[in-house]
Design an enzyme around this catalytic site. Structure first.
Site, short mmCIF file in Angstrom:
data_model
loop_
_atom_site.label_atom_id
_atom_site.label_comp_id
_atom_site.label_asym_id
_atom_site.label_seq_id
_atom_site.Cartn_x
_atom_site.Cartn_y
_atom_site.Cartn_z
N GLU A 1 -4.65 -8.96 -0.66
CA GLU A 1 -5.52 -8.72 0.51
C GLU A 1 -6.96 -8.67 0.03
O GLU A 1 -7.28 -7.89 -0.88
CB GLU A 1 -5.17 -7.40 1.21
CG GLU A 1 -3.87 -7.46 2.00
CD GLU A 1 -3.58 -6.20 2.80
OE1 GLU A 1 -4.53 -5.52 3.25
OE2 GLU A 1 -2.38 -5.92 2.98
N TYR B 1 -11.47 -4.98 -0.26
CA TYR B 1 -12.19 -5.46 0.92
C TYR B 1 -13.70 -5.31 0.73
O TYR B 1 -14.16 -4.34 0.13
CB TYR B 1 -11.76 -4.67 2.17
CG TYR B 1 -10.41 -5.11 2.70
CD1 TYR B 1 -10.30 -6.25 3.49
CD2 TYR B 1 -9.25 -4.41 2.41
CE1 TYR B 1 -9.06 -6.68 3.98
CE2 TYR B 1 -8.01 -4.83 2.89
CZ TYR B 1 -7.93 -5.96 3.68
OH TYR B 1 -6.72 -6.39 4.16
N GLN C 1 -7.37 -12.14 7.43
CA GLN C 1 -6.08 -12.74 7.63
C GLN C 1 -6.27 -14.12 8.25
O GLN C 1 -7.37 -14.47 8.64
CB GLN C 1 -5.21 -11.85 8.51
CG GLN C 1 -4.99 -10.46 7.92
CD GLN C 1 -3.94 -9.63 8.67
OE1 GLN C 1 -3.27 -10.10 9.58
NE2 GLN C 1 -3.83 -8.38 8.27
N GLU D 1 0.85 -1.21 0.00
CA GLU D 1 0.00 0.00 0.00
C GLU D 1 0.88 1.25 0.00
O GLU D 1 0.75 2.12 0.86
CB GLU D 1 -1.01 -0.03 1.16
CG GLU D 1 -1.96 -1.21 1.05
CD GLU D 1 -3.23 -1.13 1.90
OE1 GLU D 1 -3.31 -0.28 2.79
OE2 GLU D 1 -4.14 -1.94 1.66
O1 AHR Z 1 -5.29 -6.30 6.61
C1 AHR Z 1 -5.27 -5.16 7.40
C2 AHR Z 1 -4.63 -3.96 6.71
O2 AHR Z 1 -5.41 -3.59 5.61
C3 AHR Z 1 -3.26 -4.18 6.13
O3 AHR Z 1 -2.26 -4.03 7.07
C4 AHR Z 1 -3.18 -3.11 5.09
O4 AHR Z 1 -2.31 -3.45 4.03
C5 AHR Z 1 -4.62 -2.91 4.66
O5 AHR Z 1 -4.97 -1.58 4.64
#
Ligand code: AHR
Length: 515
Positions: free
Chosen positions: A318, A262, A367, A196
């Site tokens: 992610e 996300y 995660q 990021e």
């Molecule tokens: O997964 C949590 C956080 O989300 C990670 O550290 C970051 O890369 C993202 O913003």
């Protein structure tokens, strides 16, 4: 044909309005048109120094009264072995760009402490470092994916880290590794050059980061037969400009470019409870989760323009749901529960991933333990598997199997924020032994669905299956009730000639095996 489709859609729509009806759906499995091999790496995981992912989740130390194997929780190790984790990303996330690897090697009592500025200001004692991580990967039979510090680290620091991990010779870092008890180098394939970098990894502009990437990656060498696969820090969700600038300015100097997406309500304010939500919230979640397909397609279109030969891979390192933390827990530790809704996010996302593997070569859910959409939750000695874990386990039959196109005719539903979702989702593959696996998700909260699948180009005699469902979509597993949501044997499928009939209960996820 049009008339038939219309009647299916009408039937579906009627059924949604009248609860408890069983909808009829049809599908064609084109076994005669096999696609690419589904890379197992799209079933990857991510472990960050965040909350209790590492400490208490994966690692308790050799002296803990929690049963452990060389310091790793034995219960978690066993659960992860059953999952067949192909690749594990570490040490972050945002943490990676403040992590100085040399603080995490050597005698534990000499390792300096640091403040984990990104995640709750927790004190990090560095007792879990490079040796502990790479040994864990060896125990699990997992490929390590190291995320290097570009934001606050130096080129020299990253170059020496690669040397420490992978050099076999008489080099300074190999000698240091030997002093720390590890003779042979590890094999490390995946190296992330920053994370990021547009945000917590340095707040850079893509033009600037492109040059930074070129500089850092130059000095990350291939030692003694180890071949690095270098991954540039990629875009967030809908930031297509980032991908464009990197493709233009970095191009084939990177082996992969990452992407983060996300399923989240928004970045400001409440993200919603993980376990208390309405039916409407559930359908909204699926709409947002499925939007990943459009996002992937648009990033791929840019990549195709600059790299028609598909030499640069897309790495979705992610993804997953992001809800409010559990009441009473540290807001910076991102500890959230995981319900049957999250299981659907996983199954629908894999159904999409399988379609884009000519470019999408890796994905890492955020995660692995105790953080965001995790596989496993722990508290002291207790552990529970989440509904998402069960989907990963039920779907791992698709790892390295050959993709088979599954053409589903299904009713759709309009959901909040102008999105539309299919009421039935699925995917299929053929493994190396010739067994065919079909995964199906009936997202309808009220109605069962009967699916008739025409099997083109194959004949099977036997079908078996597993099903994941529960009484309520909000159901989840707790330490007191760890088996509230878990897979059971599925007997709702029959096969006759090349016709497979499946009766899917409302809100259920099924994986079938055809032999
Ligand atoms: O997964 C949590 C956080 O989300 C990670 O550290 C970051 O890369 C993202 O913003």
């Amino acid at each position: 044909m049009k008339k038939k489709l219309l009647s299916i859609i009408l039937l579906g729509t009627l059924s949604i309005a009248n609860c408890q009806l069983s909808m009829a759906q049809s599908a064609i499995l084109h076994a005669d048109q096999p696609g690419a091999v589904i890379p197992k790496e799209i079933y990857g995981q991510f472990a960050e120094h965040l909350g209790s992912c590492i400490y208490g989740g994966l690692w308790v130390g050799e002296n803990s009264d929690i049963p452990n194997t060389n310091g790793y929780r034995t219960d978690v190790l066993n659960a992860l072995k059953a999952l067949k984790v192909p690749v594990l990303r570490w040490p972050g996330g945002c943490f990676a760009d403040e992590y100085h690897w040399m603080d995490g090697i050597g005698p534990k009592e000499n390792r300096p402490k640091m403040v984990n500025n990104n995640w709750g200001g927790t004190i990090e004692d560095n007792s879990f470092g490079t040796n502990e991580f790479l040994n864990l990967c060896e125990l699990l039979g997992t490929e390590p994916y190291i995320s290097g510090n570009v934001g606050s680290g130096t080129v020299e620091e990253m170059a020496k880290w690669v040397e420490y991990m992978t050099s076999e010779g008489d080099s300074p870092m190999a000698r240091l590794r030997r002093q720390n008890g590890r003779d042979h180098a590890w094999r490390v394939k995946y190296l992330g050059v920053g994370n990021e970098s547009w945000g917590c990894g340095g707040t850079m502009r893509p033009e600037y980061y492109a040059d930074v990437y070129r500089r850092y990656s130059t000095y990350c060498r291939n030692y003694d037969g180890n071949r690095l696969f270098k991954i540039a820090s990629g875009a967030s969700d809908y930031d297509y400009e980032w991908t464009k600038v990197l493709m233009e300015n970095v191009g084939r100097r990177m082996d992969g470019i990452s992407l983060h997406y996300y399923t989240v309500l928004g970045w400001n304010g409440s993200k919603g409870s993980a376990t208390q939500f309405t039916d409407d919230d559930f359908y909204w979640t699926l709409g947002k989760c499925r939007e990943i397909e459009d996002v992937i397609k648009r990033h791929i279109a840019i990549m195709d323009y600059y790299d028609p030969g598909k030499n640069v891979a897309l790495m979705l390192d992610e993804w997953g749901t992001w809800w409010d933390v559990e009441p009473g827990t540290n807001p910076g530790h991102l500890f959230q529960q995981n319900s049957l809704r999250d299981a659907f996010v996983a199954s629908l996302t894999f159904d999409i991933f399988h379609k884009y593997t000519d470019r999408l070569k890796m994905a890492n859910i955020a995660q692995v333990v105790n953080v965001l959409q995790s596989m496993i939750l722990t508290s002291g000695k207790q552990m529970t598997l989440t509904p998402t874990y069960h989907v990963f386990r039920m779907y791992n039959v698709h790892q390295d199997a050959t993709y088979l196109p599954l053409d589903i005719q299904t009713a759709t539903k309009d959901v909040r924020d102008h999105r539309t979702i299919p009421m039935l989702s699925g995917t299929a593959s053929r493994d190396q032994q010739g067994k065919v696996h079909i995964s199906l998700s009936n997202v309808d909260l009220q109605n069962a669905q009967e699916v008739t699948i025409s099997l083109q180009g194959m004949n099977f005699k036997q079908v078996t299956g597993e099903i994941l469902t529960s009484a309520r979509i909000t159901d989840h597993n707790t330490f007191d009730k760890p088996d509230q949501v878990k897979p059971t044997v599925f007997n709702g499928a029959t096969i006759s000639g090349n016709t497979l009939k499946v009766k899917l209960p409302a809100k259920s996820i099924v994986t079938l095996e055809l032999k």
